[in-house]
Design a protein around this motif. Structure first.
Motif, PDB file in Angstrom:
ATOM      1  N   PHE A 251      36.538  34.190  44.198  1.00 16.35           N
ATOM      2  CA  PHE A 251      37.855  34.412  43.596  1.00 16.35           C
ATOM      3  C   PHE A 251      38.371  33.147  42.929  1.00 16.35           C
ATOM      4  O   PHE A 251      38.910  33.188  41.814  1.00 16.35           O
ATOM      5  CB  PHE A 251      38.829  34.892  44.664  1.00 16.35           C
ATOM      6  CG  PHE A 251      40.233  35.097  44.164  1.00 16.35           C
ATOM      7  CD1 PHE A 251      40.540  36.161  43.333  1.00 16.35           C
ATOM      8  CD2 PHE A 251      41.242  34.212  44.512  1.00 16.35           C
ATOM      9  CE1 PHE A 251      41.831  36.341  42.859  1.00 16.35           C
ATOM     10  CE2 PHE A 251      42.529  34.393  44.045  1.00 16.35           C
ATOM     11  CZ  PHE A 251      42.825  35.459  43.218  1.00 16.35           C
ATOM     12  N   PHE A 252      38.211  32.013  43.583  1.00 14.28           N
ATOM     13  CA  PHE A 252      38.632  30.740  42.994  1.00 14.28           C
ATOM     14  C   PHE A 252      37.876  30.457  41.695  1.00 14.28           C
ATOM     15  O   PHE A 252      38.471  30.078  40.676  1.00 14.28           O
ATOM     16  CB  PHE A 252      38.403  29.607  43.998  1.00 14.28           C
ATOM     17  CG  PHE A 252      38.547  28.232  43.422  1.00 14.28           C
ATOM     18  CD1 PHE A 252      39.799  27.689  43.186  1.00 14.28           C
ATOM     19  CD2 PHE A 252      37.433  27.478  43.107  1.00 14.28           C
ATOM     20  CE1 PHE A 252      39.933  26.414  42.644  1.00 14.28           C
ATOM     21  CE2 PHE A 252      37.557  26.207  42.564  1.00 14.28           C
ATOM     22  CZ  PHE A 252      38.805  25.684  42.340  1.00 14.28           C
ATOM     23  N   VAL A 255      38.983  32.782  38.737  1.00 17.27           N
ATOM     24  CA  VAL A 255      40.237  32.394  38.090  1.00 17.27           C
ATOM     25  C   VAL A 255      40.049  31.150  37.230  1.00 17.27           C
ATOM     26  O   VAL A 255      40.428  31.113  36.053  1.00 17.27           O
ATOM     27  CB  VAL A 255      41.335  32.170  39.147  1.00 17.27           C
ATOM     28  CG1 VAL A 255      42.599  31.622  38.500  1.00 17.27           C
ATOM     29  CG2 VAL A 255      41.642  33.467  39.877  1.00 17.27           C
ATOM     30  N   THR A 256      39.448  30.117  37.793  1.00 16.45           N
ATOM     31  CA  THR A 256      39.316  28.852  37.064  1.00 16.45           C
ATOM     32  C   THR A 256      38.366  28.971  35.879  1.00 16.45           C
ATOM     33  O   THR A 256      38.638  28.448  34.792  1.00 16.45           O
ATOM     34  CB  THR A 256      38.844  27.747  38.008  1.00 16.45           C
ATOM     35  OG1 THR A 256      37.609  28.150  38.640  1.00 16.45           O
ATOM     36  CG2 THR A 256      39.882  27.469  39.082  1.00 16.45           C
ATOM     37  N   THR A 315      45.708  36.314  34.928  1.00 15.70           N
ATOM     38  CA  THR A 315      45.827  35.638  36.222  1.00 15.70           C
ATOM     39  C   THR A 315      46.682  36.447  37.186  1.00 15.70           C
ATOM     40  O   THR A 315      46.368  36.539  38.384  1.00 15.70           O
ATOM     41  CB  THR A 315      46.425  34.242  36.018  1.00 15.70           C
ATOM     42  OG1 THR A 315      45.647  33.514  35.064  1.00 15.70           O
ATOM     43  CG2 THR A 315      46.446  33.478  37.327  1.00 15.70           C
ATOM     44  N   ALA A 316      47.764  37.037  36.701  1.00 14.94           N
ATOM     45  CA  ALA A 316      48.621  37.855  37.566  1.00 14.94           C
ATOM     46  C   ALA A 316      47.875  39.073  38.086  1.00 14.94           C
ATOM     47  O   ALA A 316      48.006  39.446  39.266  1.00 14.94           O
ATOM     48  CB  ALA A 316      49.873  38.278  36.803  1.00 14.94           C
ATOM     49  N   GLN A 318      44.640  39.310  38.539  1.00 15.20           N
ATOM     50  CA  GLN A 318      43.685  38.822  39.530  1.00 15.20           C
ATOM     51  C   GLN A 318      44.369  38.535  40.861  1.00 15.20           C
ATOM     52  O   GLN A 318      43.850  38.890  41.922  1.00 15.20           O
ATOM     53  CB  GLN A 318      42.995  37.561  39.015  1.00 15.20           C
ATOM     54  CG  GLN A 318      42.009  37.821  37.891  1.00 15.20           C
ATOM     55  CD  GLN A 318      41.400  36.540  37.384  1.00 15.20           C
ATOM     56  OE1 GLN A 318      42.039  35.493  37.366  1.00 15.20           O
ATOM     57  NE2 GLN A 318      40.161  36.610  36.960  1.00 15.20           N
ATOM     58  N   MET A 319      45.507  37.873  40.817  1.00 13.12           N
ATOM     59  CA  MET A 319      46.219  37.554  42.047  1.00 13.12           C
ATOM     60  C   MET A 319      46.740  38.811  42.741  1.00 13.12           C
ATOM     61  O   MET A 319      46.872  38.848  43.969  1.00 13.12           O
ATOM     62  CB  MET A 319      47.382  36.608  41.751  1.00 13.12           C
ATOM     63  CG  MET A 319      46.974  35.270  41.163  1.00 13.12           C
ATOM     64  SD  MET A 319      45.972  34.274  42.284  1.00 13.12           S
ATOM     65  CE  MET A 319      47.186  33.891  43.525  1.00 13.12           C
ATOM     66  N   ARG A 320      47.024  39.849  41.962  1.00 17.61           N
ATOM     67  CA  ARG A 320      47.619  41.062  42.533  1.00 17.61           C
ATOM     68  C   ARG A 320      46.574  42.013  43.094  1.00 17.61           C
ATOM     69  O   ARG A 320      46.749  42.595  44.170  1.00 17.61           O
ATOM     70  CB  ARG A 320      48.450  41.772  41.458  1.00 17.61           C
ATOM     71  CG  ARG A 320      49.122  43.057  41.931  1.00 17.61           C
ATOM     72  CD  ARG A 320      50.196  42.759  42.967  1.00 17.61           C
ATOM     73  NE  ARG A 320      50.907  43.960  43.339  1.00 17.61           N
ATOM     74  CZ  ARG A 320      50.503  44.832  44.250  1.00 17.61           C
ATOM     75  NH1 ARG A 320      49.362  44.599  44.894  1.00 17.61           N
ATOM     76  NH2 ARG A 320      51.214  45.894  44.537  1.00 17.61           N
ATOM     77  N   TYR A 321      45.453  42.189  42.399  1.00 19.67           N
ATOM     78  CA  TYR A 321      44.486  43.212  42.779  1.00 19.67           C
ATOM     79  C   TYR A 321      43.159  42.639  43.288  1.00 19.67           C
ATOM     80  O   TYR A 321      42.622  43.118  44.285  1.00 19.67           O
ATOM     81  CB  TYR A 321      44.210  44.138  41.590  1.00 19.67           C
ATOM     82  CG  TYR A 321      45.430  44.901  41.148  1.00 19.67           C
ATOM     83  CD1 TYR A 321      45.882  46.013  41.863  1.00 19.67           C
ATOM     84  CD2 TYR A 321      46.161  44.523  40.022  1.00 19.67           C
ATOM     85  CE1 TYR A 321      47.009  46.700  41.466  1.00 19.67           C
ATOM     86  CE2 TYR A 321      47.292  45.210  39.611  1.00 19.67           C
ATOM     87  CZ  TYR A 321      47.709  46.308  40.340  1.00 19.67           C
ATOM     88  OH  TYR A 321      48.828  46.990  39.945  1.00 19.67           O
ATOM     89  N   GLN A 323      42.564  39.712  44.614  1.00 19.81           N
ATOM     90  CA  GLN A 323      42.696  38.966  45.862  1.00 19.81           C
ATOM     91  C   GLN A 323      42.701  39.867  47.083  1.00 19.81           C
ATOM     92  O   GLN A 323      42.443  39.414  48.193  1.00 19.81           O
ATOM     93  CB  GLN A 323      43.970  38.123  45.820  1.00 19.81           C
ATOM     94  CG  GLN A 323      44.022  37.030  46.898  1.00 19.81           C
ATOM     95  CD  GLN A 323      45.272  36.182  46.799  1.00 19.81           C
ATOM     96  OE1 GLN A 323      46.252  36.580  46.181  1.00 19.81           O
ATOM     97  NE2 GLN A 323      45.241  35.012  47.403  1.00 19.81           N
ATOM     98  N   ARG A 324      42.964  41.163  46.903  1.00 21.87           N
ATOM     99  CA  ARG A 324      42.953  42.086  48.045  1.00 21.87           C
ATOM    100  C   ARG A 324      41.558  42.204  48.680  1.00 21.87           C
ATOM    101  O   ARG A 324      41.435  42.498  49.855  1.00 21.87           O
ATOM    102  CB  ARG A 324      43.412  43.464  47.597  1.00 21.87           C
ATOM    103  CG  ARG A 324      44.879  43.556  47.192  1.00 21.87           C
ATOM    104  CD  ARG A 324      45.233  44.968  46.783  1.00 21.87           C
ATOM    105  NE  ARG A 324      46.637  45.100  46.436  1.00 21.87           N
ATOM    106  CZ  ARG A 324      47.198  46.247  46.044  1.00 21.87           C
ATOM    107  NH1 ARG A 324      46.449  47.341  45.933  1.00 21.87           N
ATOM    108  NH2 ARG A 324      48.471  46.295  45.757  1.00 21.87           N
TER     109      ARG A 324
END
Length: 329
Positions: A251-252, A255-256, A315-316, A318-321, A323-324
């Motif tokens: 996940f990290f 995103v990066t 990014t939003a 990714q952080m919302r879905y 990351q689950r």
């Protein structure tokens, strides 16, 4: 006549006993606790401002202030060096969304991003699995794999131009050994975009492998030993134990790498300059062309705003879905 009143001697102290206990402190009342708590909070706030203040100042000066100025410039029709600017509102955005080249630029950006991010994750994990084995020269191999990441992207692009040269390049010689003609990497589609993707993967593969290697070394060895006792092979252990525990690392990197890929400029500038015929022009390179080549600063700011909103939305999401599905241990 004087009457004598018998006096009572004070109780004798036991010399064998220890020293008397200290007096119990008197608890502060609600007002005292409130004053002490307020002082501690103020002191913590001052320390936080003292330590984080310089970083916040730099962030506001060099990140948020240019962002706000870019948003303002995107509403102007202004050329670099011109003393006059005219307010056009959303005119620059309407022009970009209706331009005939917008679809090609967006498609090129998507292809480049998906290929580089997906390829880097898959190849980086494979390289990390190889570097995680206990073999001779492992430290040297790790250093060699990571070295391209610290090199200048422009220098890497110039170097690979000599390798991809269809007449005198090293790749042309290697393909000639097996009887295969070298493609025209500079002029025939889709080879220019393929060339840029290959160079980007080569440069950033060591970074992805290093991050994955750190994640692999954090996987508890007890879980692998338990899986081996249960009869699980390497493939089953990798699929059922290692990969789920690597989801925070994945996940990290997702995103990066996604943010870095969509902002790639140096390799494209050094190798193709967005050509031929715009076949390697991404959103980031289009911003450079419109601002420093065509001189349309207001229009380029609108394209930069579109790129910023796209990165923020991705990014939003990714952080919302995404990351689950991350498993933390």
């Amino acid at each position: 006549m004087t009457t004598l009143v018998p006096t009572q001697d004070p109780p004798s102290r036991d010399l064998t006993a220890g020293p008397p206990p200290p007096p119990r402190p008197v608890a502060a009342g609600p007002r005292g606790r409130g004053v002490l708590g307020a002082r501690r909070r103020r002191r913590a706030l001052w320390w936080a401002l003292l330590l984080a203040g310089p970083n916040l100042l730099l962030l506001v000066t060099f990140t948020y202030r240019p962002l706000l100025e870019s948003l303002y410039l995107s509403t102007l029709q202004w050329n670099l060096g011109s003393p006059d600017a005219r307010f056009v509102g959303l005119g620059n955005y309407a022009e970009w969304f209706t331009a005939p080249t917008t679809g090609r630029i967006v498609t090129t950006t998507l292809v480049f991003t998906v290929a580089t991010v997906g390829g880097a994750l898959v190849l980086g994990l494979a390289l990390a699995l190889l570097l995680d084995r206990k073999v001779a020269g492992r430290s040297v191999a790790r250093t060699v794999a990571f070295a391209p990441y610290v090199l200048s992207g422009f220098a890497v692009g110039i170097l690979w131009l000599f390798i991809f040269d269809p007449r005198y390049g090293l790749l042309q010689e290697v393909l000639g050994w097996v009887g295969v003609a070298s493609p025209q990497w500079y002029s025939d589609r889709p080879w220019p975009l393929v060339m840029v993707i290959v160079v980007y993967l080569w440069k950033n593969l060591g970074y992805v492998a290093l991050i994955y290697l750190a994640g692999l070394q954090a996987v508890p060895q007890d879980l692998r030993d338990a899986a081996a006792l249960d009869g699980a092979g390497r493939v089953r252990t990798l699929r059922s134990i290692v990969l789920p525990l690597l989801t925070p690392t994945t996940f990290f990197l997702l995103v990066t790498m996604l943010l870095a890929s969509m902002q790639t400029f140096d390799i494209i500038k050094a190798m193709t300059q967005g050509g031929p015929l715009g076949s390697t022009t991404t959103l980031m390179y289009a911003i450079y062309e419109e601002s420093f080549v065509n001189g349309r600063a207001g229009y380029a700011s609108a394209v930069a705003t579109v790129l910023f909103i796209t990165l923020l939305a991705v990014t939003a999401v990714q952080m919302r879905y995404v990351q689950r599905k991350v498993h933390y241990v």
